[in-house]
Design an enzyme around this catalytic site. Structure first.
Site, mmCIF file in Angstrom:
data_model
loop_
_atom_site.group_PDB
_atom_site.id
_atom_site.type_symbol
_atom_site.label_atom_id
_atom_site.label_comp_id
_atom_site.label_asym_id
_atom_site.label_seq_id
_atom_site.Cartn_x
_atom_site.Cartn_y
_atom_site.Cartn_z
ATOM 1 N N SER A 56 0.836 -1.206 0.000
ATOM 2 C CA SER A 56 0.000 0.000 0.000
ATOM 3 C C SER A 56 0.873 1.259 0.000
ATOM 4 O O SER A 56 1.953 1.268 0.591
ATOM 5 C CB SER A 56 -0.894 -0.005 1.239
ATOM 6 O OG SER A 56 -1.478 1.271 1.433
ATOM 7 N N TYR A 80 -1.782 5.906 -4.745
ATOM 8 C CA TYR A 80 -2.815 6.926 -4.892
ATOM 9 C C TYR A 80 -2.100 8.095 -5.538
ATOM 10 O O TYR A 80 -0.894 8.279 -5.358
ATOM 11 C CB TYR A 80 -3.344 7.367 -3.528
ATOM 12 C CG TYR A 80 -4.184 6.337 -2.825
ATOM 13 C CD1 TYR A 80 -5.422 5.964 -3.332
ATOM 14 C CD2 TYR A 80 -3.748 5.745 -1.640
ATOM 15 C CE1 TYR A 80 -6.200 5.024 -2.683
ATOM 16 C CE2 TYR A 80 -4.529 4.805 -0.989
ATOM 17 C CZ TYR A 80 -5.751 4.446 -1.519
ATOM 18 O OH TYR A 80 -6.523 3.512 -0.883
ATOM 19 N N THR A 106 -5.108 2.889 -7.543
ATOM 20 C CA THR A 106 -6.434 2.708 -6.933
ATOM 21 C C THR A 106 -7.333 3.878 -7.305
ATOM 22 O O THR A 106 -6.997 5.035 -7.042
ATOM 23 C CB THR A 106 -6.291 2.591 -5.410
ATOM 24 O OG1 THR A 106 -5.475 1.456 -5.143
ATOM 25 C CG2 THR A 106 -7.631 2.417 -4.723
ATOM 26 N N LYS A 175 -6.958 -0.335 -10.334
ATOM 27 C CA LYS A 175 -7.616 -1.131 -9.283
ATOM 28 C C LYS A 175 -8.846 -0.388 -8.764
ATOM 29 O O LYS A 175 -8.722 0.765 -8.341
ATOM 30 C CB LYS A 175 -6.641 -1.349 -8.125
ATOM 31 C CG LYS A 175 -7.263 -1.993 -6.889
ATOM 32 C CD LYS A 175 -6.226 -2.225 -5.799
ATOM 33 C CE LYS A 175 -6.786 -2.947 -4.591
ATOM 34 N NZ LYS A 175 -7.510 -2.057 -3.678
ATOM 35 N N HIS A 199 -12.950 -2.290 -3.190
ATOM 36 C CA HIS A 199 -12.160 -1.904 -2.021
ATOM 37 C C HIS A 199 -12.600 -2.708 -0.794
ATOM 38 O O HIS A 199 -12.625 -2.205 0.329
ATOM 39 C CB HIS A 199 -12.320 -0.396 -1.761
ATOM 40 C CG HIS A 199 -11.066 0.282 -1.272
ATOM 41 N ND1 HIS A 199 -10.280 1.080 -2.053
ATOM 42 C CD2 HIS A 199 -10.461 0.296 -0.057
ATOM 43 C CE1 HIS A 199 -9.264 1.552 -1.355
ATOM 44 N NE2 HIS A 199 -9.347 1.080 -0.141
HETATM 45 C C1 LIG Z 1 -7.762 -2.569 6.457
HETATM 46 C C2 LIG Z 1 -7.750 -2.393 4.975
HETATM 47 C C3 LIG Z 1 -6.910 -1.438 4.419
HETATM 48 C C4 LIG Z 1 -6.856 -1.269 3.023
HETATM 49 N N1 LIG Z 1 -5.972 -0.373 2.503
HETATM 50 C C5 LIG Z 1 -5.899 -0.229 1.158
HETATM 51 C C6 LIG Z 1 -4.949 0.652 0.581
HETATM 52 O O1 LIG Z 1 -4.179 1.305 1.278
HETATM 53 N N2 LIG Z 1 -4.927 0.772 -0.765
HETATM 54 C C7 LIG Z 1 -5.773 0.061 -1.574
HETATM 55 O O2 LIG Z 1 -5.732 0.204 -2.793
HETATM 56 N N3 LIG Z 1 -6.667 -0.801 -1.055
HETATM 57 C C8 LIG Z 1 -6.743 -0.973 0.282
HETATM 58 N N4 LIG Z 1 -7.641 -1.874 0.797
HETATM 59 C C9 LIG Z 1 -8.473 -2.678 -0.108
HETATM 60 C C10 LIG Z 1 -7.758 -3.984 -0.487
HETATM 61 O O3 LIG Z 1 -6.658 -3.754 -1.322
HETATM 62 C C11 LIG Z 1 -8.690 -4.948 -1.225
HETATM 63 O O4 LIG Z 1 -9.294 -4.279 -2.313
HETATM 64 C C12 LIG Z 1 -9.779 -5.553 -0.355
HETATM 65 O O5 LIG Z 1 -9.366 -5.685 0.983
HETATM 66 C C13 LIG Z 1 -10.146 -6.911 -0.913
HETATM 67 O O6 LIG Z 1 -11.156 -7.474 -0.183
HETATM 68 P P1 LIG Z 1 -10.935 -8.611 0.936
HETATM 69 O O7 LIG Z 1 -10.403 -7.903 2.131
HETATM 70 O O8 LIG Z 1 -12.340 -9.103 1.110
HETATM 71 O O9 LIG Z 1 -9.997 -9.659 0.390
HETATM 72 C C14 LIG Z 1 -7.690 -2.065 2.188
HETATM 73 C C15 LIG Z 1 -8.520 -3.024 2.767
HETATM 74 C C16 LIG Z 1 -8.549 -3.215 4.131
HETATM 75 C C17 LIG Z 1 -9.436 -4.297 4.696
#
Ligand SMILES: Cc1cc2nc3c(=O)[nH]c(=O)nc-3n(C[C@H](O)[C@H](O)[C@H](O)COP(=O)(O)O)c2cc1C
Length: 307
Positions: A56, A80, A106, A175, A199
């Site tokens: 991330s 980002y 993203t 994404k 997300h």
């Molecule tokens: C706690 C948390 C933090 C996340 N932080 C980011 C991030 O910094 N950047 C991003 O593109 N997606 C972020 N995501 C989304 C994840 O990349 C991903 O799209 C998502 O968690 C997939 O679903 P899943 O948790 O059901 O596998 C985050 C998700 C969670 C749960």
């Protein structure tokens, strides 16, 4: 049935990279909150599983430190586009120098979703958790999710994607789209791949499940670039369904994070191992000796309920 499945492999090629399994680790912010070893542990576990670790932008250690922690591993960087373009540029430069092979841009978070549980618990990124990759922009105080997202530039458009594809040396995967229209635009504007993602359901309330959005994206992309998916992948059979519909790979966010929270690197290794074992079994029971043998014949459209 009655296909020789005495040998089943989960190996797959994803964006030109040969992986042990088509299950990548999704970018998740501030992993040191889940475990002190944070991103370093997650990267090592992904390397041990022979898959890609996506870091991330909101990482709690520097991209270069992640690379040093898991030197043999494959890694992609999530970005980002920050209001301060210097922060984005510095992040991408460090990623390129540290052997990251692709960027995940993203696009579903110009603003933070209204995460009601975070509001109720008054969640803040604790002051002791650093954000070194974006430190110049954030300073060293504790931050709410909304404050973190205030750093993100909400004005970027598809035209910017063309520019970013020219400006950055690394291939860019978009994404966070969930429609065929957006996927076609991503192809037109130079994306190297798309990740069908909502997300993890944390942004737009009532967004569809990504697995339901996948068929129209696969159709719109029509094989021109790889399609990946994340969101709700919890079992190997979920992976098999996504691949059968046409995803080249999936990413897991929370399953890996839960492993990290439970037992650091060992916990993530275990979570990834369970997914790989389940995928191997699902492939065998579907009569598909390898992921590329899966196709739309292995799934059937959800039937409408009778009135
Ligand atoms: C706690 C948390 C933090 C996340 N932080 C980011 C991030 O910094 N950047 C991003 O593109 N997606 C972020 N995501 C989304 C994840 O990349 C991903 O799209 C998502 O968690 C997939 O679903 P899943 O948790 O059901 O596998 C985050 C998700 C969670 C749960």
């Amino acid at each position: 049935m009655l296909v020789d499945v005495s040998e089943v492999s989960t190996r797959a090629t994803v964006l030109g990279a040969e992986l042990e399994m088509p299950i990548l680790v999704a970018p998740v912010a501030f992993q040191s909150i889940a475990h002190g070893d944070g991103e370093a542990a997650m990267a090592r576990a992904a390397a041990a599983a022979g898959t890609v670790f996506c870091l991330s932008s909101l990482t709690s250690i520097r991209p270069g430190e992640v690379a040093d922690a898991a030197p043999g591993g494959r890694r992609w960087m999530q970005v980002y586009i920050f209001r301060d373009r210097g922060v984005t540029r510095a992040l991408v430069d460090e990623a390129a120098e540290s052997g990251y092979e692709a960027l995940l841009l993203t696009v579903d978070a110009p603003y933070a979703g209204r995460r009601e549980r975070d509001l109720r618990s008054e969640f803040q990124v604790p002051a002791e958790i650093r954000a070194p990759a974006i430190e110049g922009a954030v300073g060293h105080r504790s931050l709410s999710t909304a404050e973190v997202f205030e750093l993100v530039d909400p004005s970027i458009t598809w035209e910017d994607l063309d520019r970013l594809c020219n400006e950055f040396e690394l291939p860019i995967l978009v994404k966070g789209l969930i429609t065929g229209e957006d996927a076609a635009l991503a192809v037109e504007h130079g994306a190297a791949g798309v990740v069908v993602s909502n997300h993890g359901g944390r942004q737009l309330d009532n967004a569809p499940a990504t697995i339901d959005a996948l068929p129209e994206v696969v159709e719109a992309v029509d094989g021109r670039i790889p399609v990946l998916l994340d969101g709700g992948v919890r079992r190997g059979s979920d992976v098999a369904v996504a691949l059968a519909i046409g995803a080249q790979a999936v990413l897991v966010g929370r399953p890996a994070l839960w492993g990290l929270a439970v037992d650091g690197e060992a916990g993530v290794r275990r979570a990834l191992e369970m997914l790989a074992d389940e995928l191997r079994l699902a492939l065998a029971l579907l009569g598909a000796p390898e992921p590329s043998a899966l196709n739309a014949e292995h799934v059937r459209p959800r039937r409408r309920r009778l009135p």
